[in-house]
Motif scaffolding. Structure first.
Motif, short mmCIF file in Angstrom:
data_model
loop_
_atom_site.label_atom_id
_atom_site.label_comp_id
_atom_site.label_asym_id
_atom_site.label_seq_id
_atom_site.Cartn_x
_atom_site.Cartn_y
_atom_site.Cartn_z
N GLU A 92 -13.01 -0.72 4.51
CA GLU A 92 -13.29 -1.31 3.20
C GLU A 92 -12.17 -0.89 2.25
OE1 GLU A 92 -15.28 -3.77 0.68
OE2 GLU A 92 -15.87 -3.32 2.74
N VAL A 93 -11.37 -1.86 1.82
CA VAL A 93 -10.28 -1.60 0.88
C VAL A 93 -10.66 -2.23 -0.45
CG1 VAL A 93 -7.84 -1.98 0.38
CG2 VAL A 93 -8.57 -1.55 2.73
N THR A 94 -10.47 -1.50 -1.53
CA THR A 94 -10.90 -1.97 -2.85
C THR A 94 -9.76 -2.63 -3.61
OG1 THR A 94 -10.36 0.12 -3.96
CG2 THR A 94 -12.55 -0.06 -2.94
N GLN A 95 -10.14 -3.41 -4.62
CA GLN A 95 -9.15 -4.03 -5.50
C GLN A 95 -8.31 -2.97 -6.20
OE1 GLN A 95 -8.23 -7.06 -6.08
NE2 GLN A 95 -9.85 -8.47 -5.47
N ALA A 99 -4.17 -2.74 -6.25
CA ALA A 99 -3.63 -3.22 -7.53
C ALA A 99 -2.16 -2.85 -7.74
CB ALA A 99 -4.49 -2.70 -8.68
N PRO A 100 -1.73 -1.61 -7.41
CA PRO A 100 -0.32 -1.27 -7.63
C PRO A 100 0.64 -2.05 -6.73
CG PRO A 100 -1.68 0.72 -7.43
CD PRO A 100 -2.51 -0.44 -6.98
N LEU A 101 0.11 -2.67 -5.68
CA LEU A 101 0.97 -3.38 -4.72
C LEU A 101 1.15 -4.85 -5.06
CD1 LEU A 101 -0.58 -1.88 -1.44
CD2 LEU A 101 1.40 -1.04 -2.72
N GLY A 116 -4.70 -6.63 9.89
CA GLY A 116 -4.52 -7.91 10.58
C GLY A 116 -5.55 -8.96 10.28
N ILE A 117 -6.59 -8.64 9.49
CA ILE A 117 -7.67 -9.57 9.21
C ILE A 117 -7.62 -10.01 7.75
CG2 ILE A 117 -10.17 -9.93 9.24
CD1 ILE A 117 -8.98 -9.53 11.99
N TYR A 118 -7.74 -11.32 7.53
CA TYR A 118 -7.71 -11.86 6.18
C TYR A 118 -8.84 -11.29 5.34
CZ TYR A 118 -7.83 -15.45 2.48
OH TYR A 118 -7.83 -16.11 1.28
N ALA A 119 -8.52 -10.89 4.11
CA ALA A 119 -9.51 -10.32 3.18
C ALA A 119 -9.61 -11.23 1.96
CB ALA A 119 -9.10 -8.91 2.78
N ILE A 193 -1.84 -4.92 4.86
CA ILE A 193 -2.18 -3.52 4.67
C ILE A 193 -2.69 -2.94 5.98
CG2 ILE A 193 -3.74 -1.91 3.49
CD1 ILE A 193 -3.73 -3.80 1.12
N THR A 194 -2.18 -1.78 6.34
CA THR A 194 -2.67 -1.06 7.50
C THR A 194 -3.25 0.26 7.03
OG1 THR A 194 -0.98 -2.03 8.94
CG2 THR A 194 -2.07 -0.04 9.72
N THR A 195 -4.51 0.50 7.34
CA THR A 195 -5.14 1.75 6.94
C THR A 195 -4.71 2.86 7.90
OG1 THR A 195 -7.12 1.21 8.24
CG2 THR A 195 -7.12 0.59 5.92
N VAL A 196 -4.60 4.05 7.38
CA VAL A 196 -4.09 5.18 8.15
C VAL A 196 -5.24 5.89 8.87
CG1 VAL A 196 -2.88 7.38 8.04
CG2 VAL A 196 -2.17 5.49 6.57
N GLU A 197 -5.06 6.11 10.16
CA GLU A 197 -6.04 6.82 10.97
C GLU A 197 -5.34 7.91 11.76
OE1 GLU A 197 -9.36 6.38 11.12
OE2 GLU A 197 -9.29 4.79 9.61
#
Length: 209
Positions: A92-95, A99-101, A116-119, A193-197
């Motif tokens: 879950e990525v928030t607005q 925003a800074p990007l 890789g998935i459209y949000a 965006i790729t989330t870090v794991e």
């Protein structure tokens, strides 16, 4: 513009040939690619299965490059070969986080993909003129979808190892579509965006314009 908002999630099964690569790294990536779920119009799901199958076959006929190959003589990927990749988790990525990007000039003309998935909840295309579509393949009007897949399925270099691997398991496609004689003066931003794991993961997004 009529938009189909009901894509069908599916996980097409790949029928790998008996001479699938003995290279463990490639075998791992093919297995991961097979698990990728995709959202796509039911009417073109057969096309997707054909593309994935053909691309998987192309992968099995190749090997990972090394520095003995002319094109790769300055690139050492030995550390990459030691990694065990997993499919990226649903995040879950928030607005506020993105925003800074977002470029100021694309505040109302940007689309976002997470792992890789459209949000769509993070995307805003309200500033685009009539006759212009920015989004993913599954939300593209079906009539345009048939035309778009021609460009996705057949392109220069589609048998190259990493391109074929991408085609084997891409979960989504970024699409920019403009009708004839439509002038687009607004910049369009596509943000991946790729989330870090802790565990290495890989995603296989695709773009088409």
């Amino acid at each position: 513009m009529t938009v189909d908002t009901s894509p069908t999630p599916s996980t097409p099964t790949l029928d790998l040939p008996p001479d699938a690569p003995s290279d463990e790294f490639l075998s791992q990536l093919l297995r991961q690619s097979e698990q990728q779920k995709v959202n796509i119009h039911t009417e073109i799901s057969g096309w997707l299965q054909e593309l994935r199958q053909r691309s998987a076959y192309d992968v099995t006929k190749q090997r990972m490059p090394n520095r003995k190959d002319e094109e790769w003589r300055f690139t050492d990927i030995s550390e990459l070969l030691g990694l065990k990749f997993q499919l990226p988790p649903s995040e879950e990525v928030t607005q506020d986080a993105i925003a800074p990007l977002i470029l100021p000039e694309a505040a109302q003309s940007h689309i976002v993909f997470v792992n890789g998935i459209y949000a769509p909840n993070l995307s805003d295309t309200s500033g685009l003129p009539e006759g212009v579509y920015a989004g993913n393949l599954s939300h593209l009007p079906l009539d345009n979808c048939y035309e778009a897949v021609k460009y996705i399925a057949y392109q220069d270099g589609d048998k190259e190892l990493f391109t074929a691997l991408n085609s084997t398991g891409f979960p989504d496609v970024a699409v920019l579509w403009a009708n004839p004689n439509v002038v687009v003066e607004t910049p369009i931003q596509i943000l991946f965006i790729t989330t870090v794991e802790d565990q290495p993961s890989f995603s296989q997004p695709r773009g088409n314009d």
